[in-house]
Design a protein around this motif. Structure first.
Motif, PDB file in Angstrom:
ATOM      1  N   ASP A 150     -58.125  -1.864 -14.193  1.00 45.45           N
ATOM      2  CA  ASP A 150     -59.364  -1.333 -14.750  1.00 45.45           C
ATOM      3  C   ASP A 150     -60.553  -2.213 -14.389  1.00 45.45           C
ATOM      4  N   TRP A 151     -61.674  -1.559 -14.098  1.00 46.67           N
ATOM      5  CA  TRP A 151     -62.853  -2.281 -13.615  1.00 46.67           C
ATOM      6  C   TRP A 151     -63.411  -3.252 -14.645  1.00 46.67           C
ATOM      7  N   TRP A 152     -63.290  -2.892 -15.932  1.00 43.94           N
ATOM      8  CA  TRP A 152     -63.940  -3.750 -16.931  1.00 43.94           C
ATOM      9  C   TRP A 152     -63.248  -5.108 -17.066  1.00 43.94           C
ATOM     10  N   LEU A 153     -61.941  -5.155 -16.704  1.00 46.21           N
ATOM     11  CA  LEU A 153     -61.248  -6.445 -16.725  1.00 46.21           C
ATOM     12  C   LEU A 153     -61.912  -7.397 -15.731  1.00 46.21           C
ATOM     13  N   ALA A 154     -62.182  -6.868 -14.540  1.00 45.52           N
ATOM     14  CA  ALA A 154     -62.854  -7.675 -13.522  1.00 45.52           C
ATOM     15  C   ALA A 154     -64.280  -8.007 -13.942  1.00 45.52           C
ATOM     16  N   ALA A 155     -64.960  -7.024 -14.501  1.00 40.05           N
ATOM     17  CA  ALA A 155     -66.363  -7.228 -14.871  1.00 40.05           C
ATOM     18  C   ALA A 155     -66.504  -8.285 -15.960  1.00 40.05           C
ATOM     19  N   MET A 197     -59.232  -4.421 -27.343  1.00 41.87           N
ATOM     20  CA  MET A 197     -59.798  -3.240 -27.981  1.00 41.87           C
ATOM     21  C   MET A 197     -60.056  -2.146 -26.950  1.00 41.87           C
ATOM     22  N   LEU A 198     -60.703  -2.503 -25.844  1.00 43.63           N
ATOM     23  CA  LEU A 198     -61.009  -1.508 -24.808  1.00 43.63           C
ATOM     24  C   LEU A 198     -59.732  -0.889 -24.250  1.00 43.63           C
ATOM     25  N   GLN A 199     -58.739  -1.757 -24.036  1.00 40.87           N
ATOM     26  CA  GLN A 199     -57.491  -1.276 -23.465  1.00 40.87           C
ATOM     27  C   GLN A 199     -56.806  -0.262 -24.393  1.00 40.87           C
ATOM     28  N   SER A 200     -56.721  -0.621 -25.672  1.00 42.01           N
ATOM     29  CA  SER A 200     -56.006   0.272 -26.591  1.00 42.01           C
ATOM     30  C   SER A 200     -56.781   1.573 -26.783  1.00 42.01           C
ATOM     31  N   ARG A 201     -58.106   1.456 -26.814  1.00 40.81           N
ATOM     32  CA  ARG A 201     -58.910   2.672 -26.979  1.00 40.81           C
ATOM     33  C   ARG A 201     -58.769   3.612 -25.781  1.00 40.81           C
ATOM     34  N   ASN A 202     -58.783   3.039 -24.602  1.00 42.37           N
ATOM     35  CA  ASN A 202     -58.653   3.883 -23.414  1.00 42.37           C
ATOM     36  C   ASN A 202     -57.278   4.531 -23.324  1.00 42.37           C
ATOM     37  N   LYS A 203     -56.259   3.752 -23.716  1.00 39.45           N
ATOM     38  CA  LYS A 203     -54.907   4.320 -23.732  1.00 39.45           C
ATOM     39  C   LYS A 203     -54.840   5.479 -24.717  1.00 39.45           C
ATOM     40  N   MET A 204     -55.472   5.273 -25.874  1.00 35.71           N
ATOM     41  CA  MET A 204     -55.430   6.305 -26.904  1.00 35.71           C
ATOM     42  C   MET A 204     -56.116   7.584 -26.417  1.00 35.71           C
ATOM     43  N   LEU A 205     -57.274   7.412 -25.777  1.00 34.33           N
ATOM     44  CA  LEU A 205     -57.988   8.567 -25.229  1.00 34.33           C
ATOM     45  C   LEU A 205     -57.086   9.337 -24.268  1.00 34.33           C
ATOM     46  N   HIS A 206     -56.431   8.574 -23.399  1.00 27.94           N
ATOM     47  CA  HIS A 206     -55.562   9.178 -22.405  1.00 27.94           C
ATOM     48  C   HIS A 206     -54.432   9.958 -23.082  1.00 27.94           C
ATOM     49  N   ARG A 207     -53.821   9.318 -24.083  1.00 26.21           N
ATOM     50  CA  ARG A 207     -52.701   9.938 -24.788  1.00 26.21           C
ATOM     51  C   ARG A 207     -53.158  11.211 -25.518  1.00 26.21           C
ATOM     52  N   GLN A 208     -54.286  11.095 -26.200  1.00 27.01           N
ATOM     53  CA  GLN A 208     -54.765  12.248 -26.974  1.00 27.01           C
ATOM     54  C   GLN A 208     -55.158  13.403 -26.061  1.00 27.01           C
ATOM     55  N   ARG A 209     -55.715  13.053 -24.912  1.00 27.10           N
ATOM     56  CA  ARG A 209     -56.084  14.102 -23.959  1.00 27.10           C
ATOM     57  C   ARG A 209     -54.834  14.833 -23.499  1.00 27.10           C
ATOM     58  N   GLN A 210     -53.790  14.054 -23.177  1.00 25.89           N
ATOM     59  CA  GLN A 210     -52.550  14.674 -22.708  1.00 25.89           C
ATOM     60  C   GLN A 210     -51.961  15.604 -23.765  1.00 25.89           C
ATOM     61  N   SER A 211     -51.926  15.145 -25.017  1.00 21.65           N
ATOM     62  CA  SER A 211     -51.278  16.009 -26.018  1.00 21.65           C
ATOM     63  C   SER A 211     -52.130  17.236 -26.319  1.00 21.65           C
ATOM     64  N   MET A 212     -53.451  17.110 -26.236  1.00 18.85           N
ATOM     65  CA  MET A 212     -54.299  18.293 -26.411  1.00 18.85           C
ATOM     66  C   MET A 212     -54.001  19.313 -25.315  1.00 18.85           C
ATOM     67  N   MET A 213     -53.957  18.821 -24.058  1.00 14.56           N
ATOM     68  CA  MET A 213     -53.733  19.737 -22.944  1.00 14.56           C
ATOM     69  C   MET A 213     -52.356  20.381 -23.032  1.00 14.56           C
ATOM     70  N   LYS A 214     -51.355  19.535 -23.300  1.00 15.04           N
ATOM     71  CA  LYS A 214     -49.989  20.066 -23.381  1.00 15.04           C
ATOM     72  C   LYS A 214     -49.872  21.067 -24.528  1.00 15.04           C
ATOM     73  N   GLY A 215     -50.481  20.715 -25.663  1.00 14.36           N
ATOM     74  CA  GLY A 215     -50.402  21.583 -26.840  1.00 14.36           C
ATOM     75  C   GLY A 215     -50.985  22.957 -26.574  1.00 14.36           C
ATOM     76  N   VAL A 216     -52.199  22.989 -26.036  1.00 16.99           N
ATOM     77  CA  VAL A 216     -52.855  24.278 -25.807  1.00 16.99           C
ATOM     78  C   VAL A 216     -52.109  25.072 -24.745  1.00 16.99           C
ATOM     79  N   GLN A 217     -51.653  24.372 -23.696  1.00 16.87           N
ATOM     80  CA  GLN A 217     -50.949  25.100 -22.642  1.00 16.87           C
ATOM     81  C   GLN A 217     -49.631  25.683 -23.144  1.00 16.87           C
TER      82      GLN A 217
END
Ligand code: ZN
Ligand code: ZN
Ligand code: ZN
Length: 653
Positions: A150-155, A197-217
């Motif tokens: 992730d770019w923010w680690l480098a930044a 904090m950034l890492q866990s939040r981004n992971k959570m976003l990713h996870r929630q996005r996946q379950s939303m997409m899978k759920g609706v589909q």
């Protein structure tokens, strides 16, 4: 209201609106009439009077096709008649009269069902396409990333711990002192904490996005029939106060979770601080279903703000690769927000499809008597579920008319349907008459015909031309033929009434309207009366006659009637342009005030009033002159008593 524009309508526009409105009114009457007929059929079925029931269903279908050129019949009402007629005819009752087309009833019913649901499926498909496009864009963006990590680690490597305090102050600046503890970075003081904090939040976003997409589909992939039963118990027609959640509603919870992280929800803040009960919170959540409901609150999430801040501050401090990845990441976040909104619409379309399926099923239900072993308060009785204002989802509950009767209620219902049938059959007849009449006037209004009505007289086939007569049913005849009809009828048994040669509907001779579209005669041109303004020739004619009356007797009182406010508006405009003081009576507001100023003030010589509201309680003999301004049908009987009626025909504008 129709006449909401500032500019007065011209006659052509007035005609268009009147035709449209009359069509709508006819359609409304027809809807109630069909409901009554379908209901009466059901009553006959209850009484096992099969052929009467069949007759009512046939009338519904016939009436629907008969009026198809003027207005549509509710497709679910037709479905009801088709379905139940088919059921009756195939039940093996003896000696039911057959008709052509009986073999196609079921096929027609299926077609209506299919078409009805198709509109919902199409919307689901469209919404899915939008979502897929959004997701593809996100995937493509992800593929352009330069680095694996992730770019923010480098930044962040370019900064010390004091950077954390800096970005923290930035976030806190949006909070009041008492709410600072709600800030995402409230407890974050070091770079490593920020990273975690950034890492866990981004992971959570990713996870929630996946379950939303899978759920609706997954919801989109199942046959709506499979989720319908649970949806009925859950949100369509719940019978319990705390109904079990259906699959559709369960998936909606995924949106709520995702939304809280993807956006900064301002109203959520209130939920937590005011300590609302869980019940209110639940209702609130359900209320947020529509994409529009929360739009104003979709702010930038704090994670996004931290990342943006980091991106800006690191511009001169990091490599090109890192900076490009940061830009890509920001675009991905934007894409996810768009995708989220479209997924919610997608979900909503599936929700509506299931509701539509339920509607189609309910539409075929026939009124019936409760079975002896059936519970007294059946499912159809609506339970008042926890419900608050602005609650979009629950408002979608389908109101099901009571369709299970007790024995003693049958004749009561029958009486209701019978009277509705009589009232709205008549109402429909009147509206259809007006419609036909207006459409005829409209034809002569077209400038291409030079004010002449090109329609042929149904009796002698010669064009109606500039002068014709209209019966209450709306059928028109040339002057010559109407004279023959009225002379014949007066000799006949029914004195004073003629039966329409087209539809047999009676019209009193005094109710026959005569239409004259001729332009003002040459004699009028020589008149010393000058009409000001570019008015339609109809309005001009009214104004001209009124100016002449005024010239003879400056204090003469004139009443101008029309069935339609729009026509009165046009005339009012003409009077104003020619300096004729008038008052206009609309229903209700200032009615008495305007009326008394017309009566008491000599300079106000004209009173414009709609025929429906005006005639009551008004002594017409007060006025020396009464104008009936077409389009007008069925003038009230009182008006006939007035001696001097200026019957104005419609002219081209
Ligand atoms: Zn549900
Ligand atoms: Zn004729
Ligand atoms: Zn007729």
């Amino acid at each position: 209201k129709l006449s909401s524009q500032n500019r007065p309508l011209n006659m052509v526009e007035v005609m268009e609106r009147l035709v449209e409105r009359t069509k709508m009114q006819a359609e409304d009457s027809h809807r109630i009439l069909v409901k009554a007929r379908n209901g009466l059929a059901a009553v006959h079925v209850i009484r096992e009077e099969w052929s009467e029931a069949v007759q009512h269903y046939r009338e519904v279908l016939q009436s629907a096709s008969e009026h198809a050129h003027q207005f549509k019949t509710d497709s679910l009402q037709r479905l009801h008649a088709l379905h139940n007629l088919h059921e009756l005819l195939s039940a093996g009752h003896s000696e039911l009269p057959q008709a052509i087309g009986d073999t196609e009833l079921q096929e027609q019913a299926n077609q209506i069902k299919h078409r009805y649901l198709q509109q919902y499926s199409n919307k689901v498909a469209d919404a899915r396409k939008e979502c897929d496009e959004n997701s593809n864009q996100i995937t493509q963006l992800e593929e352009t990333r330069n680095m694996k990590s992730d770019w923010w680690l480098a930044a962040l490597q370019a900064f010390q711990d004091d950077f954390v305090a800096e970005v923290r102050d930035e976030l806190l600046s949006k909070y009041s002192r008492f709410e600072e503890h709600k800030c995402l970075l409230y407890h974050v003081t070091s770079k490593s904490q920020l990273k975690t904090m950034l890492q866990s939040r981004n992971k959570m976003l990713h996870r929630q996005r996946q379950s939303m997409m899978k759920g609706v589909q997954s919801l989109a992939d199942v046959d709506p029939k499979e989720v319908l039963e649970a949806a009925i118990d859950c949100h369509l027609r719940p019978t319990e106060r705390e109904p079990p959640q259906c699959k559709i509603c369960a998936i909606h919870d995924l949106f709520e979770d995702f939304e809280k992280n993807l956006f900064f929800m301002t109203d959520q803040k209130h939920d937590r601080t005011t300590g609302v009960s869980q019940e209110t919170a639940d209702v609130k959540e359900k209320a947020q279903v529509k994409a529009t409901a929360r739009k104003g609150n979709w702010g930038q999430s704090e994670v996004e703000r931290v990342l943006k801040y980091l991106q800006t501050r690191s511009l001169s401090k990091v490599s090109q690769d890192v900076y490009e990845d940061a830009q890509t990441h920001m675009k991905v976040l934007e894409g996810m927000k768009k995708e989220f909104k479209n997924y919610r619409i997608y979900w909503r379309c599936i929700f509506d499809l299931v509701s539509g399926l339920d509607e189609v099923n309910m539409a075929t239900l026939r009124l019936r008597v409760r079975y002896p072993d059936e519970e007294i308060s059946p499912k159809t009785k609506k339970i008042k579920k926890k419900k608050k204002e602005g609650d979009n989802l629950l408002d979608n509950q389908i109101e099901v008319p009571k369709y299970i009767l007790e024995d003693h209620e049958v004749s009561q219902e029958e009486l209701k349907f019978k009277s509705e049938k009589i009232v709205y059959e008549n109402e429909l007849r009147v509206k259809l008459g007006q419609l036909l009449y207006l459409q005829n006037l409209q034809k002569s209004n077209k400038s291409s015909t030079g004010g002449k009505n090109p329609e042929p007289c149904p009796i002698c086939q010669s064009p109606l031309g500039e002068e014709w007569a209209v019966l209450l049913c709306g059928h028109c005849f040339c002057r010559h033929c109407i004279n023959l009809i009225t002379t014949n009828m007066v000799i006949g048994l029914k004195r004073g009434a003629v039966n329409c040669p087209m539809c047999r509907q009676p019209t009193m001779v005094r109710d026959i309207s005569y239409v004259d579209t001729k332009a003002p005669s040459v004699q009028d041109e020589e008149d010393d009366v000058k009409v000001v303004g570019s008015l339609s020739s109809k309005t001009e004619e009214v104004v001209r006659v009124m100016l002449r009356i005024k010239a003879d007797d400056p204090n003469a009182k004139v009443l101008v009637f029309s069935s339609w406010n729009e026509v009165l508006d046009v005339i009012a405009d003409g009077l104003a342009q020619n300096g004729i003081p008038y008052r206009m009576l609309h229903k209700g507001k200032k009615f008495q005030l305007h009326l008394s100023s017309f009566r008491s003030r000599s300079e106000i010589t004209a009173l414009l009033l709609p025929i429906t509201s005006g005639a009551n309680g008004l002594n017409l003999t007060e006025a020396g002159h009464v104008f009936l301004v077409d389009p007008l049908l069925n003038p009230a009987a009182e008006l006939q008593a007035v001696g001097r009626i200026h019957r104005m025909g419609q002219t081209k504008s």
